[in-house]
Motif scaffolding. Structure first.
Motif, PDB file in Angstrom:
ATOM      1  N   THR A   1      39.320  54.397  47.517  1.00 57.95           N
ATOM      2  CA  THR A   1      40.180  53.380  46.918  1.00 57.95           C
ATOM      3  C   THR A   1      39.413  52.658  45.823  1.00 57.95           C
ATOM      4  O   THR A   1      38.259  52.266  46.016  1.00 57.95           O
ATOM      5  CB  THR A   1      40.610  52.354  47.985  1.00 57.95           C
TER       6      THR A   1
ATOM      7  N   THR B   1      39.791  49.291  43.838  1.00 59.82           N
ATOM      8  CA  THR B   1      40.507  48.024  43.777  1.00 59.82           C
ATOM      9  C   THR B   1      40.177  47.357  42.455  1.00 59.82           C
ATOM     10  O   THR B   1      39.005  47.166  42.117  1.00 59.82           O
ATOM     11  CB  THR B   1      40.102  47.110  44.953  1.00 59.82           C
ATOM     12  N   THR B   2      41.213  47.044  41.691  1.00 54.50           N
ATOM     13  CA  THR B   2      41.039  46.446  40.366  1.00 54.50           C
ATOM     14  C   THR B   2      41.999  45.273  40.205  1.00 54.50           C
ATOM     15  O   THR B   2      42.964  45.132  40.963  1.00 54.50           O
ATOM     16  CB  THR B   2      41.326  47.490  39.252  1.00 54.50           C
TER      17      THR B   2
ATOM     18  N   LYS C   1      46.366  47.376  37.183  1.00 55.73           N
ATOM     19  CA  LYS C   1      46.593  48.772  37.552  1.00 55.73           C
ATOM     20  C   LYS C   1      45.897  49.714  36.571  1.00 55.73           C
ATOM     21  O   LYS C   1      45.946  49.528  35.368  1.00 55.73           O
ATOM     22  CB  LYS C   1      48.097  49.065  37.567  1.00 55.73           C
TER      23      LYS C   1
ATOM     24  N   ASN D   1      44.606  53.679  43.660  1.00 58.90           N
ATOM     25  CA  ASN D   1      44.384  52.383  43.035  1.00 58.90           C
ATOM     26  C   ASN D   1      45.111  51.290  43.803  1.00 58.90           C
ATOM     27  O   ASN D   1      46.287  51.424  44.119  1.00 58.90           O
ATOM     28  CB  ASN D   1      44.877  52.428  41.592  1.00 58.90           C
ATOM     29  N   GLN D   2      44.370  50.226  44.127  1.00 56.00           N
ATOM     30  CA  GLN D   2      44.982  49.025  44.708  1.00 56.00           C
ATOM     31  C   GLN D   2      44.731  47.888  43.737  1.00 56.00           C
ATOM     32  O   GLN D   2      43.627  47.763  43.199  1.00 56.00           O
ATOM     33  CB  GLN D   2      44.364  48.700  46.064  1.00 56.00           C
ATOM     34  N   VAL D   3      45.750  47.109  43.521  1.00 57.42           N
ATOM     35  CA  VAL D   3      45.632  45.983  42.593  1.00 57.42           C
ATOM     36  C   VAL D   3      45.447  44.693  43.386  1.00 57.42           C
ATOM     37  O   VAL D   3      46.214  44.401  44.304  1.00 57.42           O
ATOM     38  CB  VAL D   3      46.881  45.890  41.684  1.00 57.42           C
ATOM     39  N   ASP D   4      44.387  43.954  43.033  1.00 52.19           N
ATOM     40  CA  ASP D   4      44.095  42.659  43.656  1.00 52.19           C
ATOM     41  C   ASP D   4      43.632  41.715  42.551  1.00 52.19           C
ATOM     42  O   ASP D   4      42.451  41.717  42.174  1.00 52.19           O
ATOM     43  CB  ASP D   4      43.012  42.822  44.726  1.00 52.19           C
TER      44      ASP D   4
ATOM     45  N   ASP E   1      30.679  47.202  44.904  1.00 48.77           N
ATOM     46  CA  ASP E   1      31.435  46.036  44.449  1.00 48.77           C
ATOM     47  C   ASP E   1      30.957  45.626  43.064  1.00 48.77           C
ATOM     48  O   ASP E   1      29.932  44.971  42.905  1.00 48.77           O
ATOM     49  CB  ASP E   1      31.282  44.882  45.443  1.00 48.77           C
TER      50      ASP E   1
ATOM     51  N   SER F   1      32.986  43.867  41.052  1.00 47.81           N
ATOM     52  CA  SER F   1      34.016  42.906  40.639  1.00 47.81           C
ATOM     53  C   SER F   1      33.396  41.672  39.987  1.00 47.81           C
ATOM     54  O   SER F   1      32.261  41.295  40.291  1.00 47.81           O
ATOM     55  CB  SER F   1      34.864  42.476  41.841  1.00 47.81           C
TER      56      SER F   1
END
Length: 182
Positions: free
Chosen positions: A112, A114-115, A118, A144-147, A164, A166
């Motif tokens: 996965t 996560t961004t 999208k 893809n997961q959007v956060d 990570d 982010s």
């Protein structure tokens, strides 16, 4: 003692994978199992009918014949085996276990990304290819997961490894560093 869902899936998935290897039909069987899984997920009533204890075997067999006609002899044999031993309710977990063995054999991983926004398919593919190259894999399939709370960057989770990158995590590290200096 009754076997658990996981034990049944593991045994049948391993047996099916070994059979596919022995028959040298691993790749075609993988493709057909993906089609089968997609069809079952779109029509879950199929599993209900084929695992219904009230229906007799002949009725189930007729239903199965309509479903399996476009599949290879190996897949047809597998489906008939599940029907014969009343294991049809476990078909999705069995296919999932087969997929795990296939991915392990082919050095393919799933994960996965996560961004905050999208990603398009090309971005996901490039990210997966980069990870695959770094960790000596043939391919990485990413979902893809959007956060939006991560602000930017990407959190990449493949199997038990998490990277990570982010902005939120970087800001947290800077904050901790500033607090430690004071």
């Amino acid at each position: 003692m009754a076997l658990s869902r996981e034990e049944i899936a593991a045994r049948y998935g391993a047996a099916l994978f070994g059979y596919a290897q022995d028959m040298k039909v691993l790749d075609p069987m993988f493709s057909q199992l993906q089609e089968l899984k997609k069809a079952i997920e779109e029509n879950p009533a199929i599993v209900g009918v084929l695992s219904d204890p009230i229906l007799n075997k002949d009725e189930k067999k007729k239903t199965l014949e309509a479903i399996e006609k476009d599949f290879s002899d190996e897949i047809q044999g597998f489906l008939n085996l599940l029907l014969e031993y009343d294991r049809f309710e476990y078909i999705i977990p069995i296919i999932d276990r087969f997929d795990d063995f296939y991915d392990q054999e082919k050095l393919i991983a799933s994960g996965t990304a996560t961004t905050a926004v999208k990603l398009d398919d090309d971005q996901l593919k490039r990210l997966g290819d980069s990870y695959a190259k770094k960790y000596h894999l043939n391919a990485v399939r990413l979902e893809n997961q959007v956060d939006p709370s991560i602000l930017g960057g990407v959190i990449l989770q493949v199997k038990d490894r998490v990277i990570d990158g982010s902005v939120k995590n970087k800001l947290k590290k800077i904050r901790a560093q500033l607090i430690d200096e004071n």
